[in-house]
Design a protein around this motif. Structure first.
Motif, PDB file in Angstrom:
ATOM      1  N   SER A 107      36.352  30.085  39.363  1.00 26.42           N
ATOM      2  CA  SER A 107      37.117  31.140  38.722  1.00 26.42           C
ATOM      3  C   SER A 107      36.492  32.497  39.013  1.00 26.42           C
ATOM      4  O   SER A 107      35.274  32.659  38.886  1.00 26.42           O
ATOM      5  CB  SER A 107      37.164  30.929  37.203  1.00 26.42           C
ATOM      6  OG  SER A 107      37.746  32.037  36.553  1.00 26.42           O
ATOM      7  N   THR A 117      41.059  32.126  34.672  1.00 24.47           N
ATOM      8  CA  THR A 117      41.904  31.294  35.523  1.00 24.47           C
ATOM      9  C   THR A 117      41.030  30.428  36.423  1.00 24.47           C
ATOM     10  O   THR A 117      40.209  30.950  37.181  1.00 24.47           O
ATOM     11  CB  THR A 117      42.831  32.164  36.390  1.00 24.47           C
ATOM     12  OG1 THR A 117      43.598  33.021  35.539  1.00 24.47           O
ATOM     13  CG2 THR A 117      43.751  31.293  37.230  1.00 24.47           C
ATOM     14  N   THR A 143      40.537  27.103  39.208  1.00 22.66           N
ATOM     15  CA  THR A 143      41.161  26.340  40.280  1.00 22.66           C
ATOM     16  C   THR A 143      40.274  25.165  40.669  1.00 22.66           C
ATOM     17  O   THR A 143      39.072  25.346  40.896  1.00 22.66           O
ATOM     18  CB  THR A 143      41.377  27.236  41.521  1.00 22.66           C
ATOM     19  OG1 THR A 143      42.159  28.366  41.145  1.00 22.66           O
ATOM     20  CG2 THR A 143      42.083  26.466  42.624  1.00 22.66           C
ATOM     21  N   ARG A 187      38.684  22.449  43.053  1.00 21.24           N
ATOM     22  CA  ARG A 187      38.359  22.389  44.473  1.00 21.24           C
ATOM     23  C   ARG A 187      38.071  20.945  44.877  1.00 21.24           C
ATOM     24  O   ARG A 187      37.710  20.112  44.036  1.00 21.24           O
ATOM     25  CB  ARG A 187      37.145  23.265  44.777  1.00 21.24           C
ATOM     26  CG  ARG A 187      37.288  24.708  44.334  1.00 21.24           C
ATOM     27  CD  ARG A 187      38.471  25.392  44.996  1.00 21.24           C
ATOM     28  NE  ARG A 187      38.599  26.796  44.573  1.00 21.24           N
ATOM     29  CZ  ARG A 187      39.566  27.608  44.970  1.00 21.24           C
ATOM     30  NH1 ARG A 187      40.509  27.171  45.796  1.00 21.24           N
ATOM     31  NH2 ARG A 187      39.615  28.854  44.538  1.00 21.24           N
TER      32      ARG A 187
END
Length: 196
Positions: free
Chosen positions: A174, A179, A181, A183
């Motif tokens: 982030s 937010t 994500t 991986r």
């Protein structure tokens, strides 16, 4: 910190080294409790652990036990913005301006919190069931959407990025702590720690 490597562990174990090669055992005064987390900031080493144990040291050699006000396990501790923050069992969060006086804060979760870091003016803590909480000041905490239900164990900040790792090879990143994500790590083994 302060030109010294320090490691902590089982039954109050504390070792220090000036070079990473030669290590010396120190007296923690907390031999009955395991120590899980360690940080350095504001000229002070702070370690936390079992049954609400908190110890501080200005030099890594002489340690003083502090009153945490909780019997719960404390797993992670960090320093940032002139503040120490430690996290642990059942959403426990404690903060301190000096490592000596600690105040419990409301996390808004009962999940175990395992890792905590500071970066870019923000505290971020992670834990069970994909839990991620953020705070600008250590006082008010906001739950963030991680996108995973897996246990998150380690978190760090570096190069403009927060990174957290956890069970089954989970890695999330982030830029702002808000937010996140997921991986691809390329493995399914549990990941416990991360640094930059």
């Amino acid at each position: 910190g302060n030109g010294l490597f320090v490691t902590v562990g089982w039954n109050g174990t504390i070792l220090t080294s000036p070079d990473g090669i030669s290590w010396t055992q120190r007296t923690s005064g907390s031999q009955q409790f395991d120590l899980y987390g360690l940080t350095y900031g504001n000229g002070l080493f702070v370690t936390v652990g079992e049954s609400g144990t908190i110890l501080t040291s200005p030099d890594g050699i002489t340690w003083t036990e502090r009153t945490s006000g909780t019997p719960k396990e404390l797993y992670g501790v960090t320093s940032g913005n002139g503040l120490f923050v430690t996290v642990g069992f059942f959403g426990t969060i404690l903060i301190s301006p000096d490592g000596i006086t600690w105040t419990e804060r409301t996390s808004g979760t009962w999940e175990y919190l395992r890792g905590v870091t500071s970066g870019n003016g923000l505290f971020v803590t992670v834990g069970e069931s994909g839990t991620i909480l953020t705070s600008p000041d250590g006082n008010s905490w906001t739950k963030r959407t991680s996108g995973t239900s897996k246990y998150l164990r380690g978190v760090t900040y570096g190069n403009g990025l927060f990174v957290t790792v956890g069970f089954l090879g989970t890695i999330l990143t982030s830029p702002d702590g808000i937010t996140w994500t997921e991986r691809t790590s390329g493995n399914f083994r549990n990941l416990y720690g991360v640094t930059y």
